[in-house]
Design an enzyme around this catalytic site. Structure first.
Site, mmCIF file in Angstrom:
data_model
loop_
_atom_site.group_PDB
_atom_site.id
_atom_site.type_symbol
_atom_site.label_atom_id
_atom_site.label_comp_id
_atom_site.label_asym_id
_atom_site.label_seq_id
_atom_site.Cartn_x
_atom_site.Cartn_y
_atom_site.Cartn_z
ATOM 1 N N GLN A 180 2.995 9.929 1.342
ATOM 2 C CA GLN A 180 4.335 9.330 1.419
ATOM 3 C C GLN A 180 5.245 9.755 0.269
ATOM 4 O OE1 GLN A 180 2.466 5.265 2.142
ATOM 5 N NE2 GLN A 180 4.440 5.043 3.137
ATOM 6 N N HIS A 184 -4.460 1.731 7.461
ATOM 7 C CA HIS A 184 -3.088 2.238 7.577
ATOM 8 C C HIS A 184 -2.861 3.377 6.574
ATOM 9 C CE1 HIS A 184 1.452 1.341 7.887
ATOM 10 N NE2 HIS A 184 1.366 2.156 6.851
ATOM 11 N N GLU A 185 -3.335 3.177 5.328
ATOM 12 C CA GLU A 185 -3.100 4.200 4.291
ATOM 13 C C GLU A 185 -3.938 5.450 4.529
ATOM 14 O OE1 GLU A 185 -0.524 3.679 2.708
ATOM 15 O OE2 GLU A 185 -0.401 1.521 3.057
ATOM 16 N N CYS A 189 5.892 -0.265 7.191
ATOM 17 C CA CYS A 189 5.543 0.885 6.352
ATOM 18 C C CYS A 189 6.752 1.234 5.493
ATOM 19 C CB CYS A 189 5.175 2.060 7.253
ATOM 20 S SG CYS A 189 4.763 3.556 6.359
ATOM 21 N N LEU A 190 6.502 1.556 4.228
ATOM 22 C CA LEU A 190 7.614 1.924 3.340
ATOM 23 C C LEU A 190 8.308 3.204 3.819
ATOM 24 C CD1 LEU A 190 6.047 1.118 -0.149
ATOM 25 C CD2 LEU A 190 7.696 -0.244 1.157
ATOM 26 N N HIS A 208 -2.267 7.703 6.884
ATOM 27 C CA HIS A 208 -1.234 8.549 6.255
ATOM 28 C C HIS A 208 -1.839 9.859 5.740
ATOM 29 C CE1 HIS A 208 2.487 6.292 6.268
ATOM 30 N NE2 HIS A 208 1.933 5.222 5.737
ATOM 31 N N GLY A 245 0.830 -1.196 0.000
ATOM 32 C CA GLY A 245 0.000 0.000 0.000
ATOM 33 C C GLY A 245 0.866 1.247 0.000
HETATM 34 NI NI NI Z 1 2.690 3.266 5.611
#
Ligand code: NI
Length: 167
Positions: A51, A133-134, A91-92, A137, A46
């Site tokens: 991000q 989660h997204e 998380c990236l 963000h 995701g």
């Molecule tokens: Ni993330």
């Protein structure tokens, strides 16, 4: 298409609140395509526009094993949330860090698709967790913000140290 640069925690830009997309146009469709390419290349399941330092309400998700089930949500909103589950998340934007976060077990989300049309989706399990989660963000919340102060400080130090070492 292009691979976009992913912001890393504790970059303050990760705490900006994204603005709604007012028109689903080619610019938004290009952003979604680039975000998907960036997510697959990472690889991740995701990615939120926040991000990649674009503060608009757009997320891409693909939790499938074969990476052939891309879902794009524009202006996503959770309309119902039920149950609770605690699972390990990564998380990236927080590379190499995994910890347990409590989320709703099942959700209904409404959003616009790439065609600009509204849709609703019932999601559970990993897909539901990933969408929550997204959307976090987009609201300027990184999963580590759900952890204790002590853990947050430890993660911040670890990532700052790693950033110095790779400079
Ligand atoms: Ni993330």
């Amino acid at each position: 298409m292009a691979i976009l640069n992913i912001l890393h925690y504790p970059d303050p830009r990760l705490h900006k609140v994204a603005k709604p997309v007012d028109q689903v146009d080619d610019e938004i469709r290009t952003l979604a395509a680039n975000m998907a390419e960036t997510m697959y290349a990472a690889p991740g399941i995701g990615l939120a526009a926040t991000q990649v330092d674009v503060h608009r309400r757009l997320i891409v998700v693909d939790v499938s094993e074969n990476k052939d089930d891309l879902r794009v949500f524009i202006n996503p909103e959770i309309v119902t949330a039920e149950g609770a589950r605690e699972g390990e998340e990564g998380c990236l934007s927080v590379p190499g860090v995994y910890d347990k976060v409590e989320r709703a077990e099942s959700i209904t989300v409404k959003a616009l698709g790439l065609d600009g049309k509204p849709f609703k989706l019932d999601a559970e399990g990993l897909l539901a967790v990933c969408i929550q989660h997204e959307i976090d963000h987009l609201n300027g919340v990184v999963f580590v913000d759900h952890l204790s102060r002590l853990k947050q400080n430890r993660i911040r130090l670890k990532l700052k140290k790693r950033a110095r070492e790779t400079m």
